[in-house]
Design an enzyme around this catalytic site. Structure first.
Site, PDB file in Angstrom:
ATOM      1  N   THR A  79      -7.276   2.119   4.105  1.00  0.00           N
ATOM      2  CA  THR A  79      -6.462   0.944   3.786  1.00  0.00           C
ATOM      3  C   THR A  79      -7.297  -0.219   3.251  1.00  0.00           C
ATOM      4  O   THR A  79      -6.818  -0.986   2.401  1.00  0.00           O
ATOM      5  CB  THR A  79      -5.624   0.499   5.002  1.00  0.00           C
ATOM      6  OG1 THR A  79      -6.465   0.487   6.171  1.00  0.00           O
ATOM      7  CG2 THR A  79      -4.472   1.452   5.248  1.00  0.00           C
ATOM      8  N   ARG A 108       0.985  13.944   7.280  1.00  0.00           N
ATOM      9  CA  ARG A 108       1.836  14.362   8.398  1.00  0.00           C
ATOM     10  C   ARG A 108       3.279  14.636   7.978  1.00  0.00           C
ATOM     11  O   ARG A 108       4.048  15.216   8.740  1.00  0.00           O
ATOM     12  CB  ARG A 108       1.786  13.301   9.513  1.00  0.00           C
ATOM     13  CG  ARG A 108       0.461  13.292  10.248  1.00  0.00           C
ATOM     14  CD  ARG A 108       0.255  12.008  11.052  1.00  0.00           C
ATOM     15  NE  ARG A 108      -0.230  10.907  10.210  1.00  0.00           N
ATOM     16  CZ  ARG A 108      -0.502   9.672  10.658  1.00  0.00           C
ATOM     17  NH1 ARG A 108      -0.316   9.382  11.942  1.00  0.00           N
ATOM     18  NH2 ARG A 108      -0.945   8.745   9.841  1.00  0.00           N
ATOM     19  N   LEU A 120       0.840  -1.206   0.000  1.00  0.00           N
ATOM     20  CA  LEU A 120       0.000   0.000   0.000  1.00  0.00           C
ATOM     21  C   LEU A 120       0.868   1.246   0.000  1.00  0.00           C
ATOM     22  O   LEU A 120       1.721   1.424   0.867  1.00  0.00           O
ATOM     23  CB  LEU A 120      -0.905   0.023   1.240  1.00  0.00           C
ATOM     24  CG  LEU A 120      -1.876  -1.150   1.416  1.00  0.00           C
ATOM     25  CD1 LEU A 120      -2.864  -0.840   2.545  1.00  0.00           C
ATOM     26  CD2 LEU A 120      -2.622  -1.459   0.118  1.00  0.00           C
ATOM     27  N   TYR A 178      42.070  21.591 -13.561  1.00  0.00           N
ATOM     28  CA  TYR A 178      40.871  20.979 -14.114  1.00  0.00           C
ATOM     29  C   TYR A 178      41.293  20.024 -15.209  1.00  0.00           C
ATOM     30  O   TYR A 178      41.879  20.439 -16.221  1.00  0.00           O
ATOM     31  CB  TYR A 178      39.878  22.012 -14.681  1.00  0.00           C
ATOM     32  CG  TYR A 178      38.756  21.294 -15.400  1.00  0.00           C
ATOM     33  CD1 TYR A 178      37.930  20.416 -14.708  1.00  0.00           C
ATOM     34  CD2 TYR A 178      38.553  21.448 -16.774  1.00  0.00           C
ATOM     35  CE1 TYR A 178      36.930  19.696 -15.358  1.00  0.00           C
ATOM     36  CE2 TYR A 178      37.553  20.740 -17.437  1.00  0.00           C
ATOM     37  CZ  TYR A 178      36.753  19.861 -16.716  1.00  0.00           C
ATOM     38  OH  TYR A 178      35.771  19.152 -17.357  1.00  0.00           O
ATOM     39  N   ARG A 192      34.689  13.085 -10.546  1.00  0.00           N
ATOM     40  CA  ARG A 192      33.319  12.798 -10.941  1.00  0.00           C
ATOM     41  C   ARG A 192      33.247  12.149 -12.315  1.00  0.00           C
ATOM     42  O   ARG A 192      34.256  12.092 -13.030  1.00  0.00           O
ATOM     43  CB  ARG A 192      32.482  14.079 -10.912  1.00  0.00           C
ATOM     44  CG  ARG A 192      32.952  15.134 -11.901  1.00  0.00           C
ATOM     45  CD  ARG A 192      32.232  16.456 -11.704  1.00  0.00           C
ATOM     46  NE  ARG A 192      32.723  17.447 -12.631  1.00  0.00           N
ATOM     47  CZ  ARG A 192      32.199  17.694 -13.833  1.00  0.00           C
ATOM     48  NH1 ARG A 192      31.171  17.017 -14.261  1.00  0.00           N
ATOM     49  NH2 ARG A 192      32.723  18.613 -14.622  1.00  0.00           N
ATOM     50  N   ASN A 216      53.513  14.398 -14.718  1.00  0.00           N
ATOM     51  CA  ASN A 216      53.384  15.440 -13.707  1.00  0.00           C
ATOM     52  C   ASN A 216      52.540  16.588 -14.264  1.00  0.00           C
ATOM     53  O   ASN A 216      52.883  17.172 -15.287  1.00  0.00           O
ATOM     54  CB  ASN A 216      54.761  15.971 -13.311  1.00  0.00           C
ATOM     55  CG  ASN A 216      54.657  16.858 -12.078  1.00  0.00           C
ATOM     56  OD1 ASN A 216      54.693  16.377 -10.954  1.00  0.00           O
ATOM     57  ND2 ASN A 216      54.490  18.160 -12.294  1.00  0.00           N
ATOM     58  N   GLY A 222      -1.417   6.558  -0.038  1.00  0.00           N
ATOM     59  CA  GLY A 222      -1.804   7.592   0.932  1.00  0.00           C
ATOM     60  C   GLY A 222      -1.092   8.914   0.695  1.00  0.00           C
ATOM     61  O   GLY A 222      -0.040   8.976   0.046  1.00  0.00           O
TER      62      GLY A 222
HETATM   63  C1  UD1 Z   1      -2.128   1.987   9.844  1.00  0.00           C
HETATM   64  C2  UD1 Z   1      -3.130   1.053  10.553  1.00  0.00           C
HETATM   65  C3  UD1 Z   1      -2.778   0.977  12.050  1.00  0.00           C
HETATM   66  C4  UD1 Z   1      -1.339   0.501  12.184  1.00  0.00           C
HETATM   67  C5  UD1 Z   1      -0.380   1.395  11.392  1.00  0.00           C
HETATM   68  C6  UD1 Z   1       0.992   0.772  11.398  1.00  0.00           C
HETATM   69  C7  UD1 Z   1      -5.247   1.402   9.365  1.00  0.00           C
HETATM   70  C8  UD1 Z   1      -6.585   2.015   9.413  1.00  0.00           C
HETATM   71  N1  UD1 Z   1      -4.463   1.619  10.422  1.00  0.00           N
HETATM   72  O1  UD1 Z   1      -2.303   3.273  10.401  1.00  0.00           O
HETATM   73  O2  UD1 Z   1      -3.630   0.054  12.703  1.00  0.00           O
HETATM   74  O3  UD1 Z   1      -0.973   0.509  13.567  1.00  0.00           O
HETATM   75  O4  UD1 Z   1      -0.808   1.499  10.017  1.00  0.00           O
HETATM   76  O5  UD1 Z   1       1.929   1.595  10.758  1.00  0.00           O
HETATM   77  O6  UD1 Z   1      -4.938   0.670   8.446  1.00  0.00           O
HETATM   78  N2  UD1 Z   1      -2.805   3.907   2.208  1.00  0.00           N
HETATM   79  C9  UD1 Z   1      -3.323   3.739   0.936  1.00  0.00           C
HETATM   80  N3  UD1 Z   1      -4.564   4.200   0.675  1.00  0.00           N
HETATM   81  C10 UD1 Z   1      -5.346   4.794   1.612  1.00  0.00           C
HETATM   82  C11 UD1 Z   1      -4.806   4.964   2.899  1.00  0.00           C
HETATM   83  C12 UD1 Z   1      -3.549   4.500   3.176  1.00  0.00           C
HETATM   84  O7  UD1 Z   1      -2.655   3.180   0.056  1.00  0.00           O
HETATM   85  O8  UD1 Z   1      -6.471   5.166   1.293  1.00  0.00           O
HETATM   86  C13 UD1 Z   1      -1.435   3.423   2.488  1.00  0.00           C
HETATM   87  C14 UD1 Z   1      -0.498   4.535   2.928  1.00  0.00           C
HETATM   88  O9  UD1 Z   1       0.146   5.096   1.808  1.00  0.00           O
HETATM   89  C15 UD1 Z   1       0.455   3.803   3.839  1.00  0.00           C
HETATM   90  C16 UD1 Z   1      -0.375   2.662   4.426  1.00  0.00           C
HETATM   91  O10 UD1 Z   1      -1.482   2.521   3.562  1.00  0.00           O
HETATM   92  O11 UD1 Z   1       1.541   3.252   3.117  1.00  0.00           O
HETATM   93  C17 UD1 Z   1      -0.849   2.948   5.843  1.00  0.00           C
HETATM   94  O12 UD1 Z   1      -1.614   4.133   5.859  1.00  0.00           O
HETATM   95  P1  UD1 Z   1      -1.467   5.243   6.984  1.00  0.00           P
HETATM   96  O13 UD1 Z   1      -2.408   6.334   6.699  1.00  0.00           O
HETATM   97  O14 UD1 Z   1      -0.051   5.571   7.174  1.00  0.00           O
HETATM   98  O15 UD1 Z   1      -2.034   4.410   8.230  1.00  0.00           O
HETATM   99  P2  UD1 Z   1      -1.689   4.620   9.760  1.00  0.00           P
HETATM  100  O16 UD1 Z   1      -2.482   5.741  10.282  1.00  0.00           O
HETATM  101  O17 UD1 Z   1      -0.230   4.659   9.958  1.00  0.00           O
HETATM  102 CA    CA Z   2       1.495   4.749   8.645  1.00  0.00          CA
END
Ligand code: UD1
Ligand code: CA
Length: 462
Positions: free
Chosen positions: A80, A15, A8, A371, A338, A382, A11
């Site tokens: 997720t 943050r 995944l 250079y 380089r 040299n 997201g």
């Molecule tokens: C998530 C888990 C949490 C766990 C934590 C561990 C959920 C709801 N919560 O929280 O229980 O403790 O990871 O690190 O799953 N992503 C997508 N599409 C989306 C949302 C997220 O692909 O719509 C991906 C994000 O890019 C990321 C991953 O899923 O790589 C986790 O998403 P993130 O929003 O970071 O979840 P957490 O709040 O960390």
């Molecule tokens: Ca996360």
């Protein structure tokens, strides 16, 4: 065994406060998602699907070098569980185990991943969750366990925002890494609702759904919680990078490398270093760099994708990228090597010398202010202070050849293409426009003229 991997990475990474995809931020010199993909590849999965969304194009482009990836786009990003659903058509007809990884959890070890697969299959579980016991569970989903006759089984996972004060006390956290049986998985995921503080479809809700159906949900608890650290902010990015750096430094030291100050040695994972090499404080060794045995790398040096032989001394504040340096060479201080700079054994490159696409032959020296670009320099040559190869005529880059044993006097300009023959001399301050035959002396400056009393005359006129 049938193992399919889904990563995944769609997201927004709110943050991070970044215009870039979170998973492309570098952990110890490498995009965090590459750490995840490299570990996943260890399972030799039948397929690897990456869910992209935010900054999808940039992410796909950045992962071009990774073989065998399938990309699916999740738009909009509704959580997720929704992210996993987008992989349904890519995985249609597949059976076996789906390993779900998070692009923002880069430190997971290959061993834990294999444990997860083994535990999941031997328990014939519908889902298996990787968990950890941590002192600071803030921000993670908490593992809620309920008593059954077979012990404290996992009942559900609750996100921090949705947790009661009592649940927030739970120190066992969800890593966001799971194994799922593909059988019936997508139908079950479709039944997840977005009834929570974030109004998102939470994949961890699947645990409660499965448990209510009486299906087996297992957990694998990692012994080292650092493995499952997630990165959501720049502070966490730095903390996780630190862990990777420390691990790498520990491995190097165990293998006989002296690191004077491990806190300021930045050595990427792919770098190799021979025994008895000494790293002074504040060095960066990056990419696919290899360093031989018995070398000394002084403070302020940055080496990227370069190969160094044995007993090489790199003095302070050198920048070396895409270069090759043979045994027993000294470089620096303040040298810049380089783009295919190729320094042969026993050669010496001194301060304020730049080498670009240049061979500096065995035992040759360029000690000060030069250079040397697009040059082929033989052995025992040299190069005097202030020598410049004028390699660029405004249109083309031209080659300068300096044959074995030649001597180039200080402050010379060699206007390429030009050849200085074997053993030839170039007088100081010469502008070379034509080839110099072997054994010849080339001088271009006119005869010096002294005008007696000139200074006093000038002052009188005022
Ligand atoms: C998530 C888990 C949490 C766990 C934590 C561990 C959920 C709801 N919560 O929280 O229980 O403790 O990871 O690190 O799953 N992503 C997508 N599409 C989306 C949302 C997220 O692909 O719509 C991906 C994000 O890019 C990321 C991953 O899923 O790589 C986790 O998403 P993130 O929003 O970071 O979840 P957490 O709040 O960390
Ligand atoms: Ca996360």
């Amino acid at each position: 065994m049938n193992v399919h991997v889904v990563v995944l990475a769609a997201g927004k990474g709110t943050r991070m406060k970044s215009a870039r995809s979170k998973v492309l931020h570098r952990v110890a010199g490498q995009p965090m998602i590459e750490h995840v993909l490299a570990t996943a590849a260890g399972l030799a999965p039948k397929s690897t699907t990456v869910v992209v969304g935010h900054q999808a194009d940039a992410l796909v482009a950045a992962l071009m070098g990774f073989p065998g990836l399938t990309f699916v786009v999740q738009e909009p990003q509704l959580g997720t569980a929704h992210a996993l659903l987008t992989t349904e058509s890519a995985l249609r007809g597949q059976t076996g185990t789906l390993i779900l990884l998070s692009g923002d959890v880069p430190l997971l070890s290959a061993k834990t991943l294999q444990n997860l697969v083994d535990r999941h299959t031997s328990a014939r579980a519908a889902a298996t969750v990787v968990t950890a016991l941590v002192d600071a569970p803030q921000g993670y989903g908490r593992i809620v366990r309920g008593s059954t006759e077979s012990g404290e089984q996992i009942a559900r996972i609750v996100e921090e925002r949705d947790a009661s004060p009592a649940e927030r006390q739970i120190r066992e956290i969800n890593s966001g890494i799971y194994a799922f049986s593909l059988d019936g998985l997508f139908d079950a995921v479709r039944s997840i609702a977005a009834e929570n503080a974030q109004k998102e479809y939470y994949l961890p809700d699947l645990v409660q759904i499965y448990r209510r159906q009486g299906l087996v949900v297992e957990t694998v608890t990692v012994s080292n919680p650092d493995e499952i650290r997630g990165i959501n902010s720049r502070i966490e990015l730095a903390a996780v990078s630190r862990i990777v750096r420390d691990q790498k430094n520990a491995e190097l030291m165990a293998a006989g490398v002296t690191i004077e100050d491990p806190a300021t040695a930045y050595v990427d994972r792919g770098v190799t270093i021979g025994a008895d090499t000494i790293l002074h404080p504040g060095v960066s060794l990056e990419g696919r760099t290899t360093i031989g045995a018995g070398c000394e790398i002084h403070t302020g040096v940055r080496i990227v994708n370069s190969q160094l032989g044995d007993r090489v001394q790199v003095f302070n504040h050198c920048v070396i990228t895409d270069a090759t340096i043979a045994d027993d060479v000294n470089v620096g201080p303040f040298a810049h090597l380089r783009n295919q700079a190729d320094v042969r054994a026993h050669a010496r490159v001194g301060n304020f010398v730049e080498l670009k696409k240049t061979v500096l032959g065995t035992g040759s020296k360029a000690m000060h202010l030069a250079y040397l670009g697009d040059a082929i320099i033989g052995g025992k040559v040299n190069i005097g202070a202030g020598t410049i190869t004028c390699n660029y005529d405004g249109v083309n880059k031209n080659t300068t050849v300096i044959e074995d044993g030649a001597f180039v006097g200080s402050d010379s300009q060699l206007i390429a293409p030009v050849t200085i023959g074997t053993g030839a001399y170039v007088g100081s301050g010469t502008t070379i426009r034509e080839d110099v035959p072997a054994g010849a002396l080339a001088i271009s400056a006119g005869k010096q003229r002294n005008i007696e009393g000139w200074v006093a005359d000038k002052k009188k006129k005022k």
